[in-house]
Scaffold this active site. Structure first.
Site, PDB file in Angstrom:
ATOM      1  N   LYS A  66      12.389   3.165   5.848  1.00  0.00           N
ATOM      2  CA  LYS A  66      12.903   2.075   4.665  1.00  0.00           C
ATOM      3  C   LYS A  66      12.588   3.278   3.611  1.00  0.00           C
ATOM      4  O   LYS A  66      13.213   3.142   2.522  1.00  0.00           O
ATOM      5  CB  LYS A  66      12.882   0.577   4.214  1.00  0.00           C
ATOM      6  CG  LYS A  66      12.742  -0.039   5.720  1.00  0.00           C
ATOM      7  CD  LYS A  66      12.059  -1.273   5.447  1.00  0.00           C
ATOM      8  CE  LYS A  66      12.890  -3.131   5.703  1.00  0.00           C
ATOM      9  NZ  LYS A  66      12.149  -4.005   5.227  1.00  0.00           N
ATOM     10  N   ASP A 102      15.299  -8.013   0.521  1.00  0.00           N
ATOM     11  CA  ASP A 102      13.390  -8.497   1.271  1.00  0.00           C
ATOM     12  C   ASP A 102      13.541  -9.845   0.409  1.00  0.00           C
ATOM     13  O   ASP A 102      12.871 -11.207   0.793  1.00  0.00           O
ATOM     14  CB  ASP A 102      13.246  -7.834   1.607  1.00  0.00           C
ATOM     15  CG  ASP A 102      13.266  -7.237   2.781  1.00  0.00           C
ATOM     16  OD1 ASP A 102      14.001  -7.852   3.971  1.00  0.00           O
ATOM     17  OD2 ASP A 102      12.385  -6.261   3.434  1.00  0.00           O
ATOM     18  N   GLY A 130      -2.179 -11.639   2.094  1.00  0.00           N
ATOM     19  CA  GLY A 130      -1.003 -10.358   2.031  1.00  0.00           C
ATOM     20  C   GLY A 130      -0.883  -9.214   1.548  1.00  0.00           C
ATOM     21  O   GLY A 130      -0.540  -9.402   0.378  1.00  0.00           O
ATOM     22  N   GLY A 133       3.648  -4.796   3.178  1.00  0.00           N
ATOM     23  CA  GLY A 133       5.493  -4.572   2.543  1.00  0.00           C
ATOM     24  C   GLY A 133       6.457  -5.275   2.621  1.00  0.00           C
ATOM     25  O   GLY A 133       7.806  -5.583   1.176  1.00  0.00           O
ATOM     26  N   ARG A 159      -6.730  -3.406  -0.810  1.00  0.00           N
ATOM     27  CA  ARG A 159      -5.121  -3.196  -0.341  1.00  0.00           C
ATOM     28  C   ARG A 159      -4.665  -3.505  -1.452  1.00  0.00           C
ATOM     29  O   ARG A 159      -3.442  -3.637  -1.746  1.00  0.00           O
ATOM     30  CB  ARG A 159      -4.250  -3.125   0.641  1.00  0.00           C
ATOM     31  CG  ARG A 159      -5.174  -1.983   1.667  1.00  0.00           C
ATOM     32  CD  ARG A 159      -4.185  -2.059   3.332  1.00  0.00           C
ATOM     33  NE  ARG A 159      -2.675  -2.283   2.932  1.00  0.00           N
ATOM     34  CZ  ARG A 159      -1.668  -2.464   3.683  1.00  0.00           C
ATOM     35  NH1 ARG A 159      -2.336  -2.631   4.906  1.00  0.00           N
ATOM     36  NH2 ARG A 159      -0.468  -1.938   3.135  1.00  0.00           N
TER      37      ARG A 159
END
Length: 287
Positions: A66, A102, A130, A133, A159
């Site tokens: 991607k 998406d 989460g 991506g 993250r």
């Protein structure tokens, strides 16, 4: 003249995209093909740079290409540039264009399976679990759709903070709040929408263990996992009478814009298509 499109990835044999697009091609009686093409990562940069030479009008792109595909594009949609990835390509006047569907697919699936989600008193806040991506695409789509605030929780808080910082530069610091997954109970009561973007609950993975009793009553619960179709999270939410949204619809709806772009017809996500894809998943899981 036959029109050709494909899905590109490595590995690619597991992809359901040929089944989805093949079903639509047959439904509309198109002179077209849609195949799966394995693109070796070692040669991926050159493959995408010479996209116009492969006889395709466009393609879907899946992992791990991607980001590579984005770098080869002459034109990239603004939101895809924010995401740093594309999953849909097409040629226009010899130039390679790219976008990401998406987030659009997630929002269309949400509207399809839980049409009243935005009527919840706390729908202005979404709780996203989460920081990968999928979370990136969904957070972007939620903020673009006008959700006031996204609370982003992840087991690795670093993250979550990094992803939040990225979106804060585009949407402002007050609209996205990062934190550790262990703080779920502290935030769950604030949200009218809960979304799991992690692999927890997928076949072969441990279940997502969060205290759903902390979630606001009537809040919608969505999971992007679709194997199994109803994850432990969705089953627990259903038992508590929360509206639930499974992940299969996101897979189907994200395919719609590309098909329309390449073939000039906007396909519909039907229950028959869902059942065909589910049957394929079950058949391959048995074999």
């Amino acid at each position: 003249m036959t029109t050709h499109a494909a899905v590109l990835g490595w590995p690619i044999s597991h992809s359901r995209s040929p089944l989805i697009h093949g079903t639509w091609i047959a439904e509309h009686g198109l002179d077209a093909t849609y195949t799966a093409i394995a693109v070796d990562p070692d040669g991926a940069s050159l493959w995408f740079e010479t996209f116009a030479e492969h006889g395709l009008v466009g393609a879907n792109v899946t992992i791990p290409h991607k980001e590579t595909a984005l770098s080869a594009c002459d034109h990239v949609a603004d939101h895809a540039a924010r995401l740093g990835a594309v999953n849909t390509l097409w040629l226009e006047e010899g130039k390679l264009h790219g976008t990401s569907t998406d987030g659009e697919g997630f929002m269309a699936n949400l509207a399809d399976q839980a049409p009243d989600w935005a009527k919840h008193a706390k729908a202005g806040t979404a709780l996203v679990l989460g920081a990968g991506g999928a979370a990136r695409a969904i957070v972007d789509a939620l903020l673009m759709a006008g959700v006031d605030r996204v609370i982003l929780l992840n087991r690795s808080v670093d993250r979550a903070e990094a992803l939040a910082s990225h979106f804060q530069r585009h949407f402002g610091s007050s609209r996205i709040v990062p934190g550790p997954l262990s703080r779920f109970a502290d935030h769950a009561g604030e949200a009218g929408l809960l979304i799991n973007t992690t692999a927890l609950g997928m076949e072969g993975q441990p279940p997502l263990d969060v205290p759903l009793q902390s979630l606001a009553g009537g809040a919608t619960v969505a999971d992007i996992v679709y194997t199994p179709l109803q994850t432990p999270l969705l089953l627990a939410a259903k038992e508590r009478e929360h509206p639930i949204v499974d992940g299969l619809g996101m897979l189907l709806h994200q395919a719609v814009p590309g098909f329309e772009r390449w073939f000039g017809v906007r396909p519909k996500v039907t229950d028959d298509l869902r059942q065909s894809v589910l049957a394929d998943i079950q058949e391959k899981s048995i074999s």
